[in-house]
Design a protein around this motif. Structure first.
Motif, PDB file in Angstrom:
ATOM      1  N   VAL A   1    -121.374  21.399  12.598  1.00 59.65           N
ATOM      2  CA  VAL A   1    -119.924  21.229  12.469  1.00 59.65           C
ATOM      3  C   VAL A   1    -119.586  20.150  11.436  1.00 59.65           C
ATOM      4  N   THR A   2    -120.455  19.177  11.241  1.00 58.51           N
ATOM      5  CA  THR A   2    -120.171  18.134  10.242  1.00 58.51           C
ATOM      6  C   THR A   2    -120.285  18.668   8.823  1.00 58.51           C
ATOM      7  N   GLN A   3    -121.013  19.762   8.624  1.00 55.27           N
ATOM      8  CA  GLN A   3    -121.061  20.376   7.300  1.00 55.27           C
ATOM      9  C   GLN A   3    -119.865  21.296   7.090  1.00 55.27           C
ATOM     10  N   ALA A   4    -119.415  21.940   8.162  1.00 58.32           N
ATOM     11  CA  ALA A   4    -118.265  22.831   8.038  1.00 58.32           C
ATOM     12  C   ALA A   4    -116.976  22.048   7.835  1.00 58.32           C
ATOM     13  N   ILE A   5    -116.835  20.941   8.561  1.00 52.74           N
ATOM     14  CA  ILE A   5    -115.671  20.063   8.414  1.00 52.74           C
ATOM     15  C   ILE A   5    -116.214  18.677   8.080  1.00 52.74           C
ATOM     16  N   PRO A   6    -116.348  18.369   6.798  1.00 52.21           N
ATOM     17  CA  PRO A   6    -116.994  17.102   6.410  1.00 52.21           C
ATOM     18  C   PRO A   6    -116.132  15.884   6.729  1.00 52.21           C
ATOM     19  N   GLN A   7    -116.793  14.764   6.796  1.00 64.12           N
ATOM     20  CA  GLN A   7    -116.122  13.492   7.070  1.00 64.12           C
ATOM     21  C   GLN A   7    -115.192  13.135   5.910  1.00 64.12           C
ATOM     22  N   ASP A   8    -114.035  12.606   6.234  1.00 65.58           N
ATOM     23  CA  ASP A   8    -113.058  12.213   5.228  1.00 65.58           C
ATOM     24  C   ASP A   8    -113.528  10.928   4.553  1.00 65.58           C
ATOM     25  N   GLN A   9    -113.547  10.927   3.239  1.00 61.09           N
ATOM     26  CA  GLN A   9    -114.027   9.758   2.503  1.00 61.09           C
ATOM     27  C   GLN A   9    -113.095   8.564   2.664  1.00 61.09           C
TER      28      GLN A   9
ATOM     29  N   GLY B   1    -111.081   8.064   5.254  1.00 62.26           N
ATOM     30  CA  GLY B   1    -110.978   7.671   6.652  1.00 62.26           C
ATOM     31  C   GLY B   1    -109.573   7.760   7.214  1.00 62.26           C
ATOM     32  N   GLN B   2    -108.669   8.447   6.532  1.00 61.96           N
ATOM     33  CA  GLN B   2    -107.286   8.538   6.978  1.00 61.96           C
ATOM     34  C   GLN B   2    -107.018   9.753   7.849  1.00 61.96           C
ATOM     35  N   LEU B   3    -107.873  10.767   7.783  1.00 60.02           N
ATOM     36  CA  LEU B   3    -107.615  12.009   8.502  1.00 60.02           C
ATOM     37  C   LEU B   3    -108.219  11.967   9.903  1.00 60.02           C
ATOM     38  N   ASP B   4    -107.531  12.612  10.835  1.00 60.79           N
ATOM     39  CA  ASP B   4    -108.028  12.764  12.191  1.00 60.79           C
ATOM     40  C   ASP B   4    -108.795  14.075  12.250  1.00 60.79           C
ATOM     41  N   LEU B   5    -110.124  14.004  12.307  1.00 65.37           N
ATOM     42  CA  LEU B   5    -110.946  15.196  12.276  1.00 65.37           C
ATOM     43  C   LEU B   5    -111.361  15.668  13.654  1.00 65.37           C
ATOM     44  N   LEU B   6    -110.949  14.977  14.706  1.00 65.53           N
ATOM     45  CA  LEU B   6    -111.343  15.363  16.052  1.00 65.53           C
ATOM     46  C   LEU B   6    -110.744  16.717  16.438  1.00 65.53           C
ATOM     47  N   LYS B   7    -109.462  16.890  16.204  1.00 67.57           N
ATOM     48  CA  LYS B   7    -108.801  18.146  16.583  1.00 67.57           C
ATOM     49  C   LYS B   7    -109.353  19.341  15.808  1.00 67.57           C
ATOM     50  N   PRO B   8    -109.509  19.284  14.472  1.00 71.29           N
ATOM     51  CA  PRO B   8    -110.104  20.436  13.777  1.00 71.29           C
ATOM     52  C   PRO B   8    -111.525  20.743  14.233  1.00 71.29           C
ATOM     53  N   ARG B   9    -112.309  19.713  14.502  1.00 68.24           N
ATOM     54  CA  ARG B   9    -113.679  19.957  14.961  1.00 68.24           C
ATOM     55  C   ARG B   9    -113.703  20.555  16.357  1.00 68.24           C
ATOM     56  N   LEU B  10    -112.801  20.116  17.227  1.00 63.51           N
ATOM     57  CA  LEU B  10    -112.736  20.700  18.567  1.00 63.51           C
ATOM     58  C   LEU B  10    -112.276  22.156  18.516  1.00 63.51           C
ATOM     59  N   VAL B  11    -111.323  22.458  17.651  1.00 58.98           N
ATOM     60  CA  VAL B  11    -110.867  23.843  17.497  1.00 58.98           C
ATOM     61  C   VAL B  11    -111.998  24.705  16.956  1.00 58.98           C
ATOM     62  N   PHE B  12    -112.729  24.191  15.983  1.00 61.52           N
ATOM     63  CA  PHE B  12    -113.861  24.919  15.405  1.00 61.52           C
ATOM     64  C   PHE B  12    -114.908  25.210  16.477  1.00 61.52           C
ATOM     65  N   CYS B  13    -115.243  24.206  17.277  1.00 58.15           N
ATOM     66  CA  CYS B  13    -116.244  24.387  18.342  1.00 58.15           C
ATOM     67  C   CYS B  13    -115.729  25.329  19.424  1.00 58.15           C
ATOM     68  N   ALA B  14    -114.444  25.276  19.732  1.00 57.75           N
ATOM     69  CA  ALA B  14    -113.884  26.169  20.752  1.00 57.75           C
ATOM     70  C   ALA B  14    -113.962  27.623  20.305  1.00 57.75           C
ATOM     71  N   ILE B  15    -113.709  27.886  19.041  1.00 59.41           N
ATOM     72  CA  ILE B  15    -113.813  29.249  18.524  1.00 59.41           C
ATOM     73  C   ILE B  15    -115.253  29.734  18.606  1.00 59.41           C
ATOM     74  N   GLN B  16    -116.192  28.869  18.240  1.00 67.41           N
ATOM     75  CA  GLN B  16    -117.602  29.245  18.309  1.00 67.41           C
ATOM     76  C   GLN B  16    -118.059  29.439  19.750  1.00 67.41           C
ATOM     77  N   LEU B  17    -117.572  28.605  20.663  1.00 71.78           N
ATOM     78  CA  LEU B  17    -117.925  28.756  22.078  1.00 71.78           C
ATOM     79  C   LEU B  17    -117.350  30.049  22.658  1.00 71.78           C
ATOM     80  N   ALA B  18    -116.192  30.479  22.181  1.00 66.10           N
ATOM     81  CA  ALA B  18    -115.635  31.755  22.627  1.00 66.10           C
ATOM     82  C   ALA B  18    -116.543  32.907  22.191  1.00 66.10           C
TER      83      ALA B  18
END
Length: 180
Positions: A110-118, A120-137
């Motif tokens: 998931v860190t390669q699909a949604i890379p860390q913001d250089q 540090g201003q973006l909140d990446l928790l929600k996009p990563r959780l949505v990405f993982c939820a889709i994969q878990l489905a």
């Protein structure tokens, strides 16, 4: 015959005259020079802050669209697993293995699909959780298909081979006496 004129382009003083006739401005034309004017650092900080906030929001939306972009891929994989049926054939097993392996491998990357913001201003928790939820489905659909094919041990009868055999308390013979 028609009269042919040579095409010319004149940069006049803005009086919009062609052959002595005034030509109207096209719809949407701004006579003030067109385009945005540059904002200097000290002149208008409110607009500059709004531009930074807008840019941050657009970057956040881009990360969310990247997270939901895998929905089509997972949906198509689920459709292919559904179309392959519940019989145990080579294609259905191949689709099932792909349906289990693909979501697991993408969750771990998931860190390669949604890379860390250089910055540090973006909140990446929600996009990563949505990405993982889709994969878990998709993984849940594959496990449901595995159970539907009868390959997932969920019944007590699947574990009969692990039970201890009971000790025989009686013996029966076909008319012949058995000595102990």
């Amino acid at each position: 015959m028609a009269e042919f004129r040579k095409w010319t382009l004149h940069f006049d003083d803005g009086n919009n005259l062609i052959d002595g006739k005034r030509v109207q401005d096209p719809p949407g034309f701004a006579a003030g020079g067109g385009g945005k004017e540059l904002v200097t650092a000290g002149s208008n900080s409110k607009h500059l802050n709004m531009d930074v906030a807008l840019l941050k929001q657009k970057r956040q939306d881009a990360m969310m669209s990247r997270a939901t972009g895998s929905f089509k891929q997972v949906g198509f994989l689920c459709f292919m697993m559904w179309m392959s049926g519940n019989q145990i054939h080579l294609f259905s097993i191949m689709m099932l293995v792909t349906g289990i392996y693909q979501p697991l491998s993408t969750i771990f990357s998931v860190t390669q699909a949604i890379p860390q913001d250089q910055s540090g201003q973006l909140d990446l928790l929600k996009p990563r959780l949505v990405f993982c939820a889709i994969q878990l489905a998709g993984l849940a659909f594959a496990l449901n298909k595995l159970q539907g094919m009868g390959l997932l041990p969920t019944n007590p009868s699947d574990y009969v081979s692990f039970l201890q055999l009971p000790v025989a308390s009686e013996f029966a013979g076909g008319g012949v006496r058995l000595n102990r």
